[in-house]
Each structure stands twice: as structure tokens, then as C-alpha cells.
Scaffold this motif. Structure first.
Motif, PDB file in Angstrom:
ATOM      1  N   LYS A 108       0.744  -1.015  -0.080  1.00  0.00           N
ATOM      2  CA  LYS A 108      -0.113  -0.057   0.178  1.00  0.00           C
ATOM      3  C   LYS A 108       0.857   1.246  -0.067  1.00  0.00           C
ATOM      4  N   GLU A 109       0.529   2.022  -1.030  1.00  0.00           N
ATOM      5  CA  GLU A 109       1.436   3.535  -1.045  1.00  0.00           C
ATOM      6  C   GLU A 109       1.053   4.126   0.347  1.00  0.00           C
ATOM      7  N   GLU A 110       2.224   4.872   0.889  1.00  0.00           N
ATOM      8  CA  GLU A 110       1.998   5.804   1.816  1.00  0.00           C
ATOM      9  C   GLU A 110       1.337   7.087   1.387  1.00  0.00           C
ATOM     10  N   PRO A 111       0.628   7.485   2.444  1.00  0.00           N
ATOM     11  CA  PRO A 111      -0.418   8.764   2.259  1.00  0.00           C
ATOM     12  C   PRO A 111       0.522   9.905   1.626  1.00  0.00           C
ATOM     13  N   GLU A 295      -9.740   9.359   6.380  1.00  0.00           N
ATOM     14  CA  GLU A 295      -9.467   9.368   7.721  1.00  0.00           C
ATOM     15  C   GLU A 295      -8.601   8.390   8.346  1.00  0.00           C
ATOM     16  N   ALA A 296      -8.844   7.191   7.838  1.00  0.00           N
ATOM     17  CA  ALA A 296      -7.800   5.974   8.380  1.00  0.00           C
ATOM     18  C   ALA A 296      -6.408   6.472   7.860  1.00  0.00           C
ATOM     19  N   ASP A 297      -6.187   6.735   6.586  1.00  0.00           N
ATOM     20  CA  ASP A 297      -4.702   6.915   6.255  1.00  0.00           C
ATOM     21  C   ASP A 297      -4.311   8.254   6.956  1.00  0.00           C
TER      22      ASP A 297
END
Length: 329
Positions: A108-111, A295-297
């Protein structure tokens, strides 16, 4: 004459050739049936039913797939050559080549806000860089991290404004030491503390300071250090607070009571508590800290950033304690 029947010469010749041909044909048929039972033909995608479950038997893998499999002796452990289906003695190696693994389970790509040009990424990078491998704190990188932290906190509401304005003054004051005529003594926390102690620039509380217009760099750093603790606690609690739990304002108020209130006079404490009432909601703070992210990321990104601030705080706390500087202000 066969069985008392007289045959013509042509028919007799036909029988003499047909009998050996029939015997050869029967022999060939027998050999074919025996080979069929010993080595079954490989049928692509042949389905057989075993124990009520459908099992798919595939033909040999294509050369393209074979090139991705580990090179072995050609026979699986516990399998006989030529047998299409068997149970090996141990688990098979991965059938996915190294080049394909990232495609099967993509990371998963970072924010975006944690990337080098993101709001949190610009703050995290210098704070990480300030922690030298020798266990010291590099002051120029520490102050660069503080500048980015101020850019993050200033838009978050008046609760941060009263603290960030004072912190900005402290950053400017310490930068004057780092880039001033004695800059060679202000490269790190250890070099600064060592030199200021030797130059008798470290005044204890209650004593008359020698330089009224310019407090020592160690004293200025201590004030920033306490403000960093409050910022770290507040951001961490905003990031990790439970749904339905205390709102961001209550959590940042508790963080203020822990980190800064013991060092502030009564009037400043009351002003801070009033300012906390205007703190935006948790979702709004997360949106401001990590724009364009769910919001989760955003919670994950903010929690990571707060963890870096905690690491810097712990490193600085240990150095200040070892040099006897925690009571300068």
C-alpha cells in the motif's frame, strides 16, 4: 483345401497374408492397451471427481512458466518419473517468481502527506536527520524540523497559535546562535552545552543572567523541547483516539496539562484552556494535517509523524538530563 473346402489359388494367397497381418494387429493392440494403463495420456484440464470434490489436472507447465520455477533435478521429492499426480514429501517451493511477488501482494502506498513534499513529510525528514548516529542532536536540522512543525500547527486553530508564536520566537533566537559568530560551538546539543558551560553562560533559575537580551542557547532549546512534547502528545492523541471517545480538544487539553501547564503562570494556563475550546474536530484536524487523504490513512500518517517527534524528544531529554540542563528554565 481348408476343412474340406477347396479354395481358389487367389483366395488361398489372401488367407496366407491376412493371418499374419491379423496376428500383428492384435499384438499391436495389446501393447497399446498395456501402455495406456501404465502411462496415462496427459489431457489438458481433465476433471476427475475424488471424495465428492472436483480436482483439476493440468498438463505440464508451459516453458514461460517453467522459467519462473526453481531449477531442480526434474523430479519432485517422493514422486516417480512419469507420474502425473503425486504428493511430495515436503512443501513445494513458491511458484511465484521474485519478479511477480510485488504484483501478487502489492504494498500500500504511503499517504501523500508523508512523502518528501507532503506536509508531514517535510517535517519528519529534518527531525529524522537531526538524530545523529553518535547519539547527538544536530541543531540546524532540529530547527529546520521545528520550522516545518510550525507550518503544520499554525493553521490548526488558535489553541496552537498562542504556543506557535512563542515557539517561533524561540526558534529564531536559537538560529541566531547556530548562525552567529560562535556557530562552530552550536553544531549540536552536546557541543553547545559543553561550550556554554565552559563559557559560564548557563544560569540557574533565580540568578541574574549575564546576557539579559540574549538567553543561552541551552535555555532556549529547553523551552522548545517542552513545546515539542506538547505538540507530540497532542498529535499522537488526535491520531490514535478511539471513535466515540474524547474529542481532540479534550485530548490536547490533557496533553497541555502534562507537558506545558506546570511551567506556565496561572494567566497563561487560563488563556490556553480557553483557546483549546476553539480546537477543530478530530476529522477536521486530520484533514488539515493530511489533506486529500481518508481518515484512516490520515490517522496512520499522523501517528507516524508523532512517533518521530517522540523519538527526537526522548533523545533530547536524555542529553539535557545528562548535562544537567533540565532546570535551566
Amino acid at each position: 483345401m481348408v476343412l474340406g473346402v477347396s479354395l481358389s489359388p487367389a483366395l488361398g494367397r489372401w488367407f496366407r497374408h491376412a493371418i499374419p497381418f491379423a496376428i500383428f494387429t492384435l499384438l499391436l493392440l495389446y501393447i497399446s492397451v498395456w501402455l495406456f494403463h501404465e502411462w496415462p495420456f496427459e489431457l489438458p484440464a481433465q476433471r476427475t471427481q475424488q471424495s465428492g470434490l472436483w480436482e483439476l489436472k493440468l498438463s505440464s507447465p508451459s516453458p514461460a512458466l517453467t522459467s519462473l520455477l526453481p531449477v531442480t533435478s526434474g523430479v519432485l521429492p517422493g514422486c516417480r518419473p512419469g507420474v502425473q499426480s503425486c504428493n511430495p514429501e515436503r512443501a513445494l517451493p513458491s511458484q511465484i517468481g521474485p519478479a511477480l511477488r510485488p504484483l501478487v501482494v502489492p504494498e500500500k502506498e504511503e499517504p501523500p502527506c508523508l512523502r518528501p513534499h507532503g506536509l508531514l513529510g517535510r517535517m519528519v525528514s529534518p527531525f529524522l536527520a537531526c538524530m545523529s548516529p553518535e547519539g547527538d542532536v544536530e541543531l540546524s536540522q532540529y530547527l529546520a524540523g521545528w520550522r516545518e512543525l510550525l507550518r503544520l500547527l499554525t493553521p490548526l486553530g488558535s489553541v496552537f497559535a498562542f504556543a506557535t508564536s512563542e515557539a517561533s520566537n524561540k526558534v529564531t533566537a536559537l538560529e541566531a546562535h547556530v548562525h552567529g559568530p560562535d556557530a562552530s560551538h552550536y553544531t549540536s546539543l552536546v557541543t553547545m552545552a559543553t561550550w556554554e558551560r565552559r563559557a559560564v553562560l548557563l544560569e540557574r533559575p533565580g540568578t541574574t543572567p549575564r546576557h539579559l537580551a540574549r538567553p543561552s542557547g541551552s535555555q532556549t532549546l529547553l523551552l522548545l523541547h517542552r513545546a515539542l512534547r506538547w505538540s507530540q502528545l497532542c498529535l499522537h492523541r488526535v491520531a490514535t483516539g478511539k471513535l466515540g471517545g474524547p474529542e481532540a480538544g479534550a485530548q490536547c487539553r490533557d496533553a497541555y496539562s502534562t507537558a506545558l501547564a506546570p511551567y506556565h503562570p496561572w494567566l497563561i494556563r487560563q488563556a490556553a484552556r480557553l483557546a483549546i475550546l476553539t480546537l477543530p474536530s478530530r476529522s477536521r484536524l486530520l484533514q488539515l494535517a493530511c489533506p486529500g487523504t481518508g481518515e484512516a490513512d490520515a490517522r496512520v500518517a499522523l501517528a507516524r509523524a508523532a512517533r518521530v517527534l517522540e523519538d527526537v524528544y526522548n533523545r533530547t531529554q536524555g542529553l539535557l538530563a545528562s548535562h544537567g540542563l533540565l532546570q535551566l528554565a
